[in-house]
Design a protein around this motif. Structure first.
Motif, PDB file in Angstrom:
ATOM      1  N   ALA A  78       0.839  -1.198   0.000  1.00  0.00           N
ATOM      2  CA  ALA A  78       0.000   0.000   0.000  1.00  0.00           C
ATOM      3  C   ALA A  78       0.870   1.241   0.000  1.00  0.00           C
ATOM      4  N   THR A  79       0.306   2.331  -0.510  1.00  0.00           N
ATOM      5  CA  THR A  79       1.040   3.587  -0.583  1.00  0.00           C
ATOM      6  C   THR A  79       0.078   4.760  -0.665  1.00  0.00           C
ATOM      7  N   SER A  80       0.562   5.925  -0.288  1.00  0.00           N
ATOM      8  CA  SER A  80      -0.173   7.174  -0.493  1.00  0.00           C
ATOM      9  C   SER A  80       0.391   7.963  -1.670  1.00  0.00           C
ATOM     10  N   ASP A  81       1.385   7.403  -2.315  1.00  0.00           N
ATOM     11  CA  ASP A  81       2.060   8.051  -3.436  1.00  0.00           C
ATOM     12  C   ASP A  81       1.431   7.591  -4.746  1.00  0.00           C
ATOM     13  N   PHE A  82       0.625   8.449  -5.364  1.00  0.00           N
ATOM     14  CA  PHE A  82      -0.094   8.066  -6.573  1.00  0.00           C
ATOM     15  C   PHE A  82       0.808   7.965  -7.800  1.00  0.00           C
ATOM     16  N   SER A  83       2.070   8.343  -7.679  1.00  0.00           N
ATOM     17  CA  SER A  83       2.969   8.212  -8.828  1.00  0.00           C
ATOM     18  C   SER A  83       3.195   6.746  -9.185  1.00  0.00           C
ATOM     19  N   PHE A  84       2.951   5.848  -8.223  1.00  0.00           N
ATOM     20  CA  PHE A  84       3.079   4.414  -8.519  1.00  0.00           C
ATOM     21  C   PHE A  84       1.963   3.935  -9.428  1.00  0.00           C
ATOM     22  N   MET A  85       0.989   4.797  -9.673  1.00  0.00           N
ATOM     23  CA  MET A  85      -0.104   4.448 -10.564  1.00  0.00           C
ATOM     24  C   MET A  85       0.400   4.178 -11.983  1.00  0.00           C
ATOM     25  N   LYS A  86       1.541   4.747 -12.332  1.00  0.00           N
ATOM     26  CA  LYS A  86       2.090   4.548 -13.678  1.00  0.00           C
ATOM     27  C   LYS A  86       2.508   3.100 -13.902  1.00  0.00           C
ATOM     28  N   ASP A  87       2.613   2.323 -12.821  1.00  0.00           N
ATOM     29  CA  ASP A  87       3.079   0.942 -12.938  1.00  0.00           C
ATOM     30  C   ASP A  87       1.936  -0.068 -13.003  1.00  0.00           C
ATOM     31  N   VAL A  88       0.691   0.396 -12.929  1.00  0.00           N
ATOM     32  CA  VAL A  88      -0.427  -0.549 -12.866  1.00  0.00           C
ATOM     33  C   VAL A  88      -1.145  -0.651 -14.205  1.00  0.00           C
ATOM     34  N   ASP A  89      -1.804  -1.786 -14.398  1.00  0.00           N
ATOM     35  CA  ASP A  89      -2.543  -2.065 -15.637  1.00  0.00           C
ATOM     36  C   ASP A  89      -4.050  -2.063 -15.426  1.00  0.00           C
ATOM     37  N   PHE A  90      -4.468  -2.253 -14.173  1.00  0.00           N
ATOM     38  CA  PHE A  90      -5.896  -2.308 -13.834  1.00  0.00           C
ATOM     39  C   PHE A  90      -6.100  -1.463 -12.583  1.00  0.00           C
ATOM     40  N   ILE A  91      -7.013  -0.497 -12.649  1.00  0.00           N
ATOM     41  CA  ILE A  91      -7.266   0.390 -11.523  1.00  0.00           C
ATOM     42  C   ILE A  91      -8.730   0.278 -11.109  1.00  0.00           C
ATOM     43  N   ALA A  92      -8.962  -0.044  -9.851  1.00  0.00           N
ATOM     44  CA  ALA A  92     -10.319  -0.073  -9.302  1.00  0.00           C
ATOM     45  C   ALA A  92     -10.465   1.092  -8.330  1.00  0.00           C
ATOM     46  N   ILE A  93     -11.461   1.947  -8.569  1.00  0.00           N
ATOM     47  CA  ILE A  93     -11.717   3.097  -7.706  1.00  0.00           C
ATOM     48  C   ILE A  93     -12.789   2.722  -6.693  1.00  0.00           C
ATOM     49  N   TYR A 120      -1.011  10.085 -13.921  1.00  0.00           N
ATOM     50  CA  TYR A 120      -0.067   8.996 -14.145  1.00  0.00           C
ATOM     51  C   TYR A 120      -0.636   7.881 -15.024  1.00  0.00           C
ATOM     52  N   LEU A 121      -1.800   8.137 -15.627  1.00  0.00           N
ATOM     53  CA  LEU A 121      -2.453   7.128 -16.454  1.00  0.00           C
ATOM     54  C   LEU A 121      -1.616   6.843 -17.707  1.00  0.00           C
ATOM     55  N   THR A 122      -1.409   5.567 -17.995  1.00  0.00           N
ATOM     56  CA  THR A 122      -0.641   5.171 -19.170  1.00  0.00           C
ATOM     57  C   THR A 122      -1.528   4.409 -20.144  1.00  0.00           C
ATOM     58  N   ILE A 145     -12.389  13.739 -16.870  1.00  0.00           N
ATOM     59  CA  ILE A 145     -11.250  14.002 -15.991  1.00  0.00           C
ATOM     60  C   ILE A 145     -10.030  13.192 -16.428  1.00  0.00           C
ATOM     61  N   LEU A 146     -10.252  11.917 -16.729  1.00  0.00           N
ATOM     62  CA  LEU A 146      -9.136  11.053 -17.134  1.00  0.00           C
ATOM     63  C   LEU A 146      -8.568  11.485 -18.480  1.00  0.00           C
ATOM     64  N   GLU A 147      -9.440  11.799 -19.428  1.00  0.00           N
ATOM     65  CA  GLU A 147      -8.964  12.203 -20.760  1.00  0.00           C
ATOM     66  C   GLU A 147      -8.243  13.543 -20.714  1.00  0.00           C
ATOM     67  N   ASN A 148      -8.822  14.521 -20.047  1.00  0.00           N
ATOM     68  CA  ASN A 148      -8.220  15.852 -20.007  1.00  0.00           C
ATOM     69  C   ASN A 148      -6.919  15.864 -19.212  1.00  0.00           C
ATOM     70  N   GLY A 149      -6.873  15.064 -18.158  1.00  0.00           N
ATOM     71  CA  GLY A 149      -5.680  15.058 -17.314  1.00  0.00           C
ATOM     72  C   GLY A 149      -4.526  14.250 -17.862  1.00  0.00           C
ATOM     73  N   SER A 150      -4.847  13.282 -18.726  1.00  0.00           N
ATOM     74  CA  SER A 150      -3.798  12.390 -19.239  1.00  0.00           C
ATOM     75  C   SER A 150      -3.444  12.653 -20.697  1.00  0.00           C
ATOM     76  N   GLY A 151      -4.365  13.249 -21.443  1.00  0.00           N
ATOM     77  CA  GLY A 151      -4.161  13.421 -22.879  1.00  0.00           C
ATOM     78  C   GLY A 151      -4.450  12.158 -23.661  1.00  0.00           C
ATOM     79  N   LEU A 152      -4.946  11.131 -22.976  1.00  0.00           N
ATOM     80  CA  LEU A 152      -5.272   9.859 -23.623  1.00  0.00           C
ATOM     81  C   LEU A 152      -6.750   9.829 -23.997  1.00  0.00           C
ATOM     82  N   VAL A 153      -7.108   8.935 -24.912  1.00  0.00           N
ATOM     83  CA  VAL A 153      -8.482   8.838 -25.398  1.00  0.00           C
ATOM     84  C   VAL A 153      -9.096   7.529 -24.916  1.00  0.00           C
ATOM     85  N   CYS A 154     -10.256   7.658 -24.265  1.00  0.00           N
ATOM     86  CA  CYS A 154     -10.961   6.472 -23.778  1.00  0.00           C
ATOM     87  C   CYS A 154     -11.402   5.617 -24.955  1.00  0.00           C
ATOM     88  N   GLY A 155     -11.147   4.339 -24.874  1.00  0.00           N
ATOM     89  CA  GLY A 155     -11.526   3.405 -25.933  1.00  0.00           C
ATOM     90  C   GLY A 155     -10.410   3.156 -26.916  1.00  0.00           C
TER      91      GLY A 155
END
Length: 437
Positions: A78-93, A120-122, A145-155
């Motif tokens: 576990a961590t409070s550092d969200f930068s580790f999010m760049k290392d994950v492939d599946f995120i459950a909120i 940190y979304l990849t 929020i995810l698209e604007n913050g990451s520059g990535l496109v959903c789908g």
């Protein structure tokens, strides 16, 4: 992207991130890790992060040894550092979705979590919202929020979906592992991949629906169904009391019918995170379409009034002994929102205590699962033991949670008067000092 993710799921090459390590998130993180997927839990509360990393469990539905073993093996951290999010492939909120002071959805936790994830979304990441919310949240709030913050496109660059949590704290049969799971995502590929991820971890059936909104509404339906039916029963309880009818006996007789009837029971109100809150999400969203959920709102009004009604009934019981509620000593048995658990979120028992104290009663409580609780910034401590002296010192004992490890024959023997809002003393034959809700 779909094929690559399906292969990684099959080969256990997915790293899982779970945002929010509470009653939903921690059990889910444990099950993901038990299935062989490296799992990282994210939480802003340092205390929870420290406990997980030490292998110390704080959720009743998680087995202590499971948590410690997974941490020791390096499968769960576990961590409070969200930068580790760049290392994950599946995120459950799995963050809280409470109501604000105006009984409207408070999505601040959802927004904050999504904003952190977006940083940190990849590419080729699956994001799933599990927090209960109003229909449209995934596509109208989380996706931008995810698209604007990451520059990535959903789908195209990442998949997004909704899979409602189905957690029933204290349920001895159905846990996260074996409860059927509903999945609705944006696009068929996203639905297939996200469903495959749950199928690789859970034993329960995974039901695919056509969109996140369907899955969001499905969750609201589950809990609104219960809210409405409990509201009906609570209203009948008030009527039955005026008519001198034992509603509990009525329900027992009605449930003998093998079809067309499901038993619901009255009580001092509704507790837990879902049933008291979810209908407000739907009624709030309905107003956007100029629609008023009259039946739902009526049931909410009935259920919300139950703590006040129980206080009124307590006053009448005391009046028969020529005692006023103001100045009387009241012992409340149980502050957990349901039996045999330590969870007191939205507990109606706490509302009952507040109402009694407003009327000047001297209130103490005993709960073997909840030695203390915090409400409105104030810590209230319970009695350490349920003794004959404690019971006999009370002018009235109110049973608000039917814990199975309480000796109710002992309670009846040593109490002056008992107001049983849960029919916990149903097996007690001597009932001169017992009044049912």
């Amino acid at each position: 992207m779909k094929r690559n993710l399906l292969d990684k799921i099959e080969n256990k090459q997915i790293t899982v991130g779970v945002v929010g390590l509470g009653y939903v998130g921690l059990p889910l993180a444990v099950e993901k890790a038990k299935a062989g997927y490296k799992t990282i839990g994210f939480d802003v509360q340092a205390e929870k992060v420290d406990m997980v990393n030490k292998g110390q469990n704080y959720i009743g539905d998680v087995v202590d040894s499971d948590l410690s073993d997974l941490v020791e093996k390096g499968l769960l951290s576990a961590t409070s550092d969200f930068s580790f999010m760049k290392d994950v492939d599946f995120i459950a909120i799995c963050v809280p979705t409470p109501l604000d002071e105006y009984q409207q959805p408070d999505v601040s936790y959802l927004k904050a979590s999504s904003q952190e994830i977006a940083k940190y979304l990849t590419k080729e990441t699956m994001v799933v919202l599990e927090s209960t919310t109003y229909p449209g949240t995934t596509e109208e709030l989380i996706k931008p929020i995810l698209e604007n913050g990451s520059g990535l496109v959903c789908g195209e660059d990442f998949y997004l979906g909704f899979s409602p949590e189905r957690v029933d704290p204290g349920n001895a049969i159905y846990k996260t592992k074996n409860t059927p799971k509903v999945v609705g995502a944006i696009g068929e590929d996203a639905t297939e991949v996200i469903a495959a991820m749950y199928e690789a971890v859970l034993d329960g059936e995974v039901i695919k629906v056509s969109s996140p909104a369907i899955a969001e509404m499905e969750k609201i339906l589950e809990n609104t169904y219960r809210n409405v039916n409990i509201g009906l029963i609570n209203e009948l309880a008030m009527l039955s009391n005026k008519m001198g009818i034992n509603l509990w006996e009525v329900i027992d007789a009605a449930k003998s019918k093998p079809y067309g009837f499901q038993a619901f029971y009255p009580g001092p109100g509704l507790g837990g995170h879902c049933i008291p809150l979810d209908p407000y999400y739907l009624s709030w969203k309905a107003r956007e379409f100029g629609f008023h959920t009259s039946m739902i709102e009526s049931s909410m009004m009935v259920n919300d009034r139950m703590p006040e009604y129980c206080t009124e009934r307590a006053s009448k019981i005391l009046n028969r002994d020529r005692k006023a509620l103001n100045g009387s000593r009241i012992l409340v048995l149980g502050v957990a929102y349901k039996q045999d658990i330590e969870d007191f979120r939205e507990s109606p028992a706490i509302r009952v205590i507040e109402e009694l104290e407003k009327e000047g009663a001297d209130v103490v409580y005993y709960d073997p699962f909840v030695p203390e609780y915090r409400e409105n910034g104030v810590i209230k401590k319970g009695e350490a033991d349920l003794t004959a002296e404690l019971l006999s010192s009370a002018d009235l004992v109110i049973v608000t949670t039917a814990h199975s490890n309480v000796d109710y024959a002992f309670v009846q023997q040593h109490s002056k008067a008992i107001f049983d809002t849960k029919n916990a003393l149903k097996e007690i034959k001597l009932r001169e000092n017992i009044e049912l809700l």
